[in-house]
Design a protein around this motif. Structure first.
Motif, PDB file in Angstrom:
ATOM      1  N   MET A   1       0.847  -1.178   0.000  1.00  0.00           N
ATOM      2  CA  MET A   1       0.000   0.000   0.000  1.00  0.00           C
ATOM      3  C   MET A   1       0.895   1.244   0.000  1.00  0.00           C
ATOM      4  O   MET A   1       1.901   1.302   0.687  1.00  0.00           O
ATOM      5  CB  MET A   1      -0.906  -0.023   1.243  1.00  0.00           C
ATOM      6  N   ASP A   2       0.501   2.217  -0.771  1.00  0.00           N
ATOM      7  CA  ASP A   2       1.202   3.493  -0.839  1.00  0.00           C
ATOM      8  C   ASP A   2       1.204   4.148   0.542  1.00  0.00           C
ATOM      9  O   ASP A   2       0.198   4.126   1.255  1.00  0.00           O
ATOM     10  CB  ASP A   2       0.503   4.385  -1.864  1.00  0.00           C
ATOM     11  N   ILE A   3       2.331   4.733   0.935  1.00  0.00           N
ATOM     12  CA  ILE A   3       2.481   5.306   2.276  1.00  0.00           C
ATOM     13  C   ILE A   3       1.461   6.410   2.530  1.00  0.00           C
ATOM     14  O   ILE A   3       0.923   6.517   3.636  1.00  0.00           O
ATOM     15  CB  ILE A   3       3.927   5.789   2.531  1.00  0.00           C
ATOM     16  N   ASP A   4       1.164   7.220   1.531  1.00  0.00           N
ATOM     17  CA  ASP A   4       0.181   8.293   1.710  1.00  0.00           C
ATOM     18  C   ASP A   4      -1.216   7.729   1.960  1.00  0.00           C
ATOM     19  O   ASP A   4      -1.959   8.229   2.810  1.00  0.00           O
ATOM     20  CB  ASP A   4       0.163   9.223   0.499  1.00  0.00           C
ATOM     21  N   LYS A   5      -1.574   6.686   1.228  1.00  0.00           N
ATOM     22  CA  LYS A   5      -2.878   6.047   1.432  1.00  0.00           C
ATOM     23  C   LYS A   5      -2.926   5.363   2.798  1.00  0.00           C
ATOM     24  O   LYS A   5      -3.952   5.378   3.462  1.00  0.00           O
ATOM     25  CB  LYS A   5      -3.145   5.034   0.326  1.00  0.00           C
ATOM     26  N   LEU A   6      -1.810   4.778   3.188  1.00  0.00           N
ATOM     27  CA  LEU A   6      -1.719   4.111   4.484  1.00  0.00           C
ATOM     28  C   LEU A   6      -1.953   5.107   5.616  1.00  0.00           C
ATOM     29  O   LEU A   6      -2.774   4.871   6.509  1.00  0.00           O
ATOM     30  CB  LEU A   6      -0.343   3.447   4.625  1.00  0.00           C
ATOM     31  N   ILE A   7      -1.274   6.225   5.553  1.00  0.00           N
ATOM     32  CA  ILE A   7      -1.421   7.261   6.584  1.00  0.00           C
ATOM     33  C   ILE A   7      -2.841   7.830   6.572  1.00  0.00           C
ATOM     34  O   ILE A   7      -3.435   8.047   7.634  1.00  0.00           O
ATOM     35  CB  ILE A   7      -0.373   8.368   6.388  1.00  0.00           C
ATOM     36  N   ALA A   8      -3.384   8.051   5.393  1.00  0.00           N
ATOM     37  CA  ALA A   8      -4.742   8.591   5.290  1.00  0.00           C
ATOM     38  C   ALA A   8      -5.751   7.642   5.934  1.00  0.00           C
ATOM     39  O   ALA A   8      -6.650   8.081   6.664  1.00  0.00           O
ATOM     40  CB  ALA A   8      -5.098   8.838   3.831  1.00  0.00           C
ATOM     41  N   ARG A   9      -5.592   6.351   5.694  1.00  0.00           N
ATOM     42  CA  ARG A   9      -6.528   5.373   6.274  1.00  0.00           C
ATOM     43  C   ARG A   9      -6.361   5.292   7.794  1.00  0.00           C
ATOM     44  O   ARG A   9      -7.349   5.210   8.532  1.00  0.00           O
ATOM     45  CB  ARG A   9      -6.320   3.994   5.629  1.00  0.00           C
ATOM     46  N   ILE A  10      -5.120   5.319   8.270  1.00  0.00           N
ATOM     47  CA  ILE A  10      -4.879   5.313   9.719  1.00  0.00           C
ATOM     48  C   ILE A  10      -5.542   6.530  10.351  1.00  0.00           C
ATOM     49  O   ILE A  10      -6.207   6.425  11.392  1.00  0.00           O
ATOM     50  CB  ILE A  10      -3.366   5.289  10.033  1.00  0.00           C
ATOM     51  N   ASN A  11      -5.367   7.688   9.746  1.00  0.00           N
ATOM     52  CA  ASN A  11      -5.966   8.915  10.273  1.00  0.00           C
ATOM     53  C   ASN A  11      -7.491   8.860  10.242  1.00  0.00           C
ATOM     54  O   ASN A  11      -8.157   9.320  11.170  1.00  0.00           O
ATOM     55  CB  ASN A  11      -5.456  10.135   9.508  1.00  0.00           C
ATOM     56  N   GLU A  12      -8.030   8.303   9.174  1.00  0.00           N
ATOM     57  CA  GLU A  12      -9.479   8.169   9.051  1.00  0.00           C
ATOM     58  C   GLU A  12     -10.036   7.300  10.183  1.00  0.00           C
ATOM     59  O   GLU A  12     -11.030   7.651  10.820  1.00  0.00           O
ATOM     60  CB  GLU A  12      -9.814   7.551   7.695  1.00  0.00           C
ATOM     61  N   LEU A  13      -9.372   6.175  10.433  1.00  0.00           N
ATOM     62  CA  LEU A  13      -9.814   5.288  11.506  1.00  0.00           C
ATOM     63  C   LEU A  13      -9.639   5.947  12.879  1.00  0.00           C
ATOM     64  O   LEU A  13     -10.467   5.765  13.770  1.00  0.00           O
ATOM     65  CB  LEU A  13      -9.054   3.959  11.445  1.00  0.00           C
ATOM     66  N   SER A  14      -8.584   6.723  13.027  1.00  0.00           N
ATOM     67  CA  SER A  14      -8.349   7.415  14.287  1.00  0.00           C
ATOM     68  C   SER A  14      -9.446   8.440  14.568  1.00  0.00           C
ATOM     69  O   SER A  14      -9.955   8.531  15.693  1.00  0.00           O
ATOM     70  CB  SER A  14      -6.983   8.094  14.259  1.00  0.00           C
ATOM     71  N   ARG A  15      -9.809   9.205  13.548  1.00  0.00           N
ATOM     72  CA  ARG A  15     -10.889  10.192  13.709  1.00  0.00           C
ATOM     73  C   ARG A  15     -12.220   9.505  14.043  1.00  0.00           C
ATOM     74  O   ARG A  15     -12.960   9.954  14.913  1.00  0.00           O
ATOM     75  CB  ARG A  15     -11.034  11.035  12.448  1.00  0.00           C
ATOM     76  N   LYS A  16     -12.475   8.404  13.355  1.00  0.00           N
ATOM     77  CA  LYS A  16     -13.724   7.677  13.603  1.00  0.00           C
ATOM     78  C   LYS A  16     -13.738   7.127  15.027  1.00  0.00           C
ATOM     79  O   LYS A  16     -14.763   7.152  15.702  1.00  0.00           O
ATOM     80  CB  LYS A  16     -13.897   6.538  12.602  1.00  0.00           C
ATOM     81  N   ASN A  17     -12.582   6.651  15.488  1.00  0.00           N
ATOM     82  CA  ASN A  17     -12.501   6.107  16.843  1.00  0.00           C
ATOM     83  C   ASN A  17     -12.816   7.180  17.890  1.00  0.00           C
ATOM     84  O   ASN A  17     -13.463   6.910  18.894  1.00  0.00           O
ATOM     85  CB  ASN A  17     -11.115   5.514  17.092  1.00  0.00           C
ATOM     86  N   LYS A  18     -12.387   8.404  17.632  1.00  0.00           N
ATOM     87  CA  LYS A  18     -12.624   9.496  18.571  1.00  0.00           C
ATOM     88  C   LYS A  18     -14.081   9.939  18.591  1.00  0.00           C
ATOM     89  O   LYS A  18     -14.557  10.475  19.580  1.00  0.00           O
ATOM     90  CB  LYS A  18     -11.729  10.689  18.235  1.00  0.00           C
ATOM     91  N   THR A  19     -14.788   9.744  17.477  1.00  0.00           N
ATOM     92  CA  THR A  19     -16.167  10.232  17.397  1.00  0.00           C
ATOM     93  C   THR A  19     -17.185   9.149  17.733  1.00  0.00           C
ATOM     94  O   THR A  19     -17.947   9.294  18.682  1.00  0.00           O
ATOM     95  CB  THR A  19     -16.462  10.819  16.008  1.00  0.00           C
ATOM     96  N   VAL A  20     -17.215   8.084  16.959  1.00  0.00           N
ATOM     97  CA  VAL A  20     -18.255   7.066  17.145  1.00  0.00           C
ATOM     98  C   VAL A  20     -17.708   5.718  17.603  1.00  0.00           C
ATOM     99  O   VAL A  20     -18.476   4.832  17.948  1.00  0.00           O
ATOM    100  CB  VAL A  20     -19.077   6.856  15.846  1.00  0.00           C
ATOM    101  N   GLY A  21     -16.403   5.543  17.585  1.00  0.00           N
ATOM    102  CA  GLY A  21     -15.806   4.267  17.967  1.00  0.00           C
ATOM    103  C   GLY A  21     -15.615   3.356  16.764  1.00  0.00           C
ATOM    104  O   GLY A  21     -16.147   3.603  15.687  1.00  0.00           O
ATOM    105  N   LEU A  22     -14.842   2.317  16.981  1.00  0.00           N
ATOM    106  CA  LEU A  22     -14.536   1.378  15.904  1.00  0.00           C
ATOM    107  C   LEU A  22     -15.100  -0.001  16.214  1.00  0.00           C
ATOM    108  O   LEU A  22     -15.181  -0.401  17.376  1.00  0.00           O
ATOM    109  CB  LEU A  22     -13.013   1.241  15.730  1.00  0.00           C
ATOM    110  N   SER A  23     -15.451  -0.710  15.160  1.00  0.00           N
ATOM    111  CA  SER A  23     -15.854  -2.106  15.326  1.00  0.00           C
ATOM    112  C   SER A  23     -14.588  -2.930  15.572  1.00  0.00           C
ATOM    113  O   SER A  23     -13.465  -2.447  15.400  1.00  0.00           O
ATOM    114  CB  SER A  23     -16.577  -2.603  14.068  1.00  0.00           C
TER     115      SER A  23
END
Length: 64
Positions: A1-23
């Motif tokens: 996976m491209d490093i930029d896409k990897l970081i973007a996905r990590i950040n996306e999951l992090s933001r979601k975890n802070k708001t609604v939580g993760l499965s």
């Protein structure tokens, strides 16, 4: 996976975890992506360290 896409996905999951939580599946994905990022970082850092030349070593080789 491209490093930029990897970081973007990590950040996306992090933001979601802070708001609604993760499965459980998303938590597992986040952990795997973080490990991939760390492994990539370590590999790149090791390559940089391997290319370092010490000035003292070069000076000793020239004078001897």
């Amino acid at each position: 996976m491209d490093i930029d896409k990897l970081i973007a996905r990590i950040n996306e999951l992090s933001r979601k975890n802070k708001t609604v939580g993760l499965s459980d599946e998303e938590t597992k994905e986040r952990d795997e992506l973080r490990q991939q990022y760390l492994n990539n970082f370590k590999r790149n850092f090791r390559q940089q360290l391997d290319t370092i030349k010490y000035v003292e070593d070069e000076e000793n080789n020239i004078t001897h």
